[in-house]
Motif scaffolding. Structure first.
Motif, mmCIF file in Angstrom:
data_model
loop_
_atom_site.group_PDB
_atom_site.id
_atom_site.type_symbol
_atom_site.label_atom_id
_atom_site.label_comp_id
_atom_site.label_asym_id
_atom_site.label_seq_id
_atom_site.Cartn_x
_atom_site.Cartn_y
_atom_site.Cartn_z
ATOM 1 N N MET A 111 0.851 -1.212 0.000
ATOM 2 C CA MET A 111 0.000 0.000 0.000
ATOM 3 C C MET A 111 0.882 1.256 0.000
ATOM 4 O O MET A 111 0.759 2.125 -0.853
ATOM 5 C CB MET A 111 -0.909 -0.026 1.243
ATOM 6 N N GLU A 112 1.807 1.280 0.987
ATOM 7 C CA GLU A 112 2.727 2.408 1.050
ATOM 8 C C GLU A 112 3.471 2.563 -0.278
ATOM 9 O O GLU A 112 3.593 3.651 -0.815
ATOM 10 C CB GLU A 112 3.717 2.146 2.195
ATOM 11 N N ARG A 113 3.950 1.452 -0.793
ATOM 12 C CA ARG A 113 4.676 1.437 -2.059
ATOM 13 C C ARG A 113 3.813 1.990 -3.201
ATOM 14 O O ARG A 113 4.274 2.778 -4.022
ATOM 15 C CB ARG A 113 5.088 -0.017 -2.345
ATOM 16 N N ALA A 114 2.531 1.605 -3.203
ATOM 17 C CA ALA A 114 1.623 2.049 -4.267
ATOM 18 C C ALA A 114 1.426 3.567 -4.190
ATOM 19 O O ALA A 114 1.369 4.255 -5.213
ATOM 20 C CB ALA A 114 0.278 1.331 -4.147
ATOM 21 N N ILE A 115 1.331 4.080 -2.974
ATOM 22 C CA ILE A 115 1.141 5.525 -2.806
ATOM 23 C C ILE A 115 2.391 6.272 -3.288
ATOM 24 O O ILE A 115 2.312 7.254 -4.023
ATOM 25 C CB ILE A 115 0.827 5.860 -1.325
ATOM 26 N N ILE A 116 3.569 5.754 -2.884
ATOM 27 C CA ILE A 116 4.821 6.388 -3.319
ATOM 28 C C ILE A 116 4.955 6.362 -4.842
ATOM 29 O O ILE A 116 5.317 7.360 -5.466
ATOM 30 C CB ILE A 116 6.036 5.719 -2.625
ATOM 31 N N GLU A 117 4.609 5.220 -5.440
ATOM 32 C CA GLU A 117 4.665 5.130 -6.905
ATOM 33 C C GLU A 117 3.723 6.159 -7.536
ATOM 34 O O GLU A 117 4.024 6.746 -8.580
ATOM 35 C CB GLU A 117 4.258 3.721 -7.378
ATOM 36 N N GLY A 118 2.573 6.347 -6.893
ATOM 37 C CA GLY A 118 1.606 7.330 -7.395
ATOM 38 C C GLY A 118 2.181 8.738 -7.365
ATOM 39 O O GLY A 118 2.014 9.506 -8.328
ATOM 40 N N VAL A 119 2.886 9.064 -6.283
ATOM 41 C CA VAL A 119 3.493 10.395 -6.178
ATOM 42 C C VAL A 119 4.558 10.557 -7.266
ATOM 43 O O VAL A 119 4.630 11.590 -7.944
ATOM 44 C CB VAL A 119 4.118 10.597 -4.781
#
Lengths: 183, 183
Positions: free
Chosen positions: B1-9
């Motif tokens: 989840m954290e990784r997905a958010i960072i990728e989104g940024v």
């Protein structure tokens, strides 16, 4: 006239206009002159901004020429003064912060302000090799970075670091003597 | 989840969205999560951006611990690698250019990334004084700037300067030995 135009640009920056939006047209309108008047003095926006920076910054250091060490201390002191100036001047701080995103201005500033200063340093170091004050097996460009790098880091990259008066002398002497304990 | 958010940024930054316009709301919408999910992981925008930078940057250097000199070479090599990384990564370059105008992010980045690295350097230098590898009359903070300053200048302030592989060893040895000719 040139002075009035530069003052006009400084006023616009102080009013918060981003450099990217500061067109020659807008500067001309503010200064109450035609665009042609500006283009007669500067090849473009970048050259004009560089002159604005020159107005705000310390003039180049005058070297005593008494020894390589003395000249180096003056050159490092100049960086210290620029650091102090940058900290106290909101407009300088602001312009430099924006400059990183304006590669053309960054290039123009380096070519007309930084590069000539570096050439002066190289000349000081070359004379030092001739007079026996500097090891001759050291690359001049790297030697210059050893002398000016610590002060640049402190003044530009660490805006909260102290900039004590005796730093230039301490840095130059430490780099000359080395940090290894005497045997 | 954290990784997905960072990728989104990262995706948003790559698409050219300025950091100043990158709100938690927008990041949440892009990642398809609620704002609360983001606030559960990060105290705010700055903390999130710092983690984005950590994802993009080299992990901290591992010190061999065999001597102060060896450790310092690894620390300076780490700065060289970060410089190379910054040059080859458009997004890192872009984020750092913007960071200068975002003092809160700059502070957060310094507190969580730069300051711990500096503390590691200070520790290496303190051990060097104990083992007799470093003069004990030198201020540790200034000594650190003498070792890391030249490489920082070359990698951050002079983006066109060569970053040769042997630079860390050359810098560390020159600073230890000094630039004055042997008598």
């Amino acid at each position: 006239m040139e002075r009035a135009i530069i003052e006009g640009v400084i006023k616009l920056i102080e009013d918060g206009v981003p450099l990217a939006e500061l067109s020659i047209e807008r500067v001309a309108r503010t200064a109450g002159v035609g665009k042609a008047t500006i283009y007669r003095r500067w090849s473009g926006k970048e050259a004009m901004f560089v002159d604005v920076l020159r107005t705000l910054e310390e003039p180049p250091a005058e070297l005593p020429g008494t020894s390589m060490r003395d000249d180096l201390i003056v050159l490092v002191e100049h960086i210290r003064r620029r650091g102090l100036n940058m900290r106290s001047s909101a407009i300088l701080h602001n312009v430099f912060a924006q400059m990183k995103s304006l590669p053309k201005l960054w290039d123009a500033y380096h070519k007309t302000v930084i590069d000539p200063q570096r050439r002066v340093s190289f000349e000081v170091l070359r004379r030092g090799v001739e007079t026996g004050e500097l090891r001759e097996d050291v690359d001049i460009v790297l030697a210059n970075e050893l002398f000016v790098g610590p002060m640049l880091v402190r003044s530009v990259l660490r805006p909260d670091a102290p900039l004590d008066e005796d730093l230039p002398t301490r840095i130059v002497d430490l780099v000359l003597e080395g940090l290894r304990p005497a045997e």
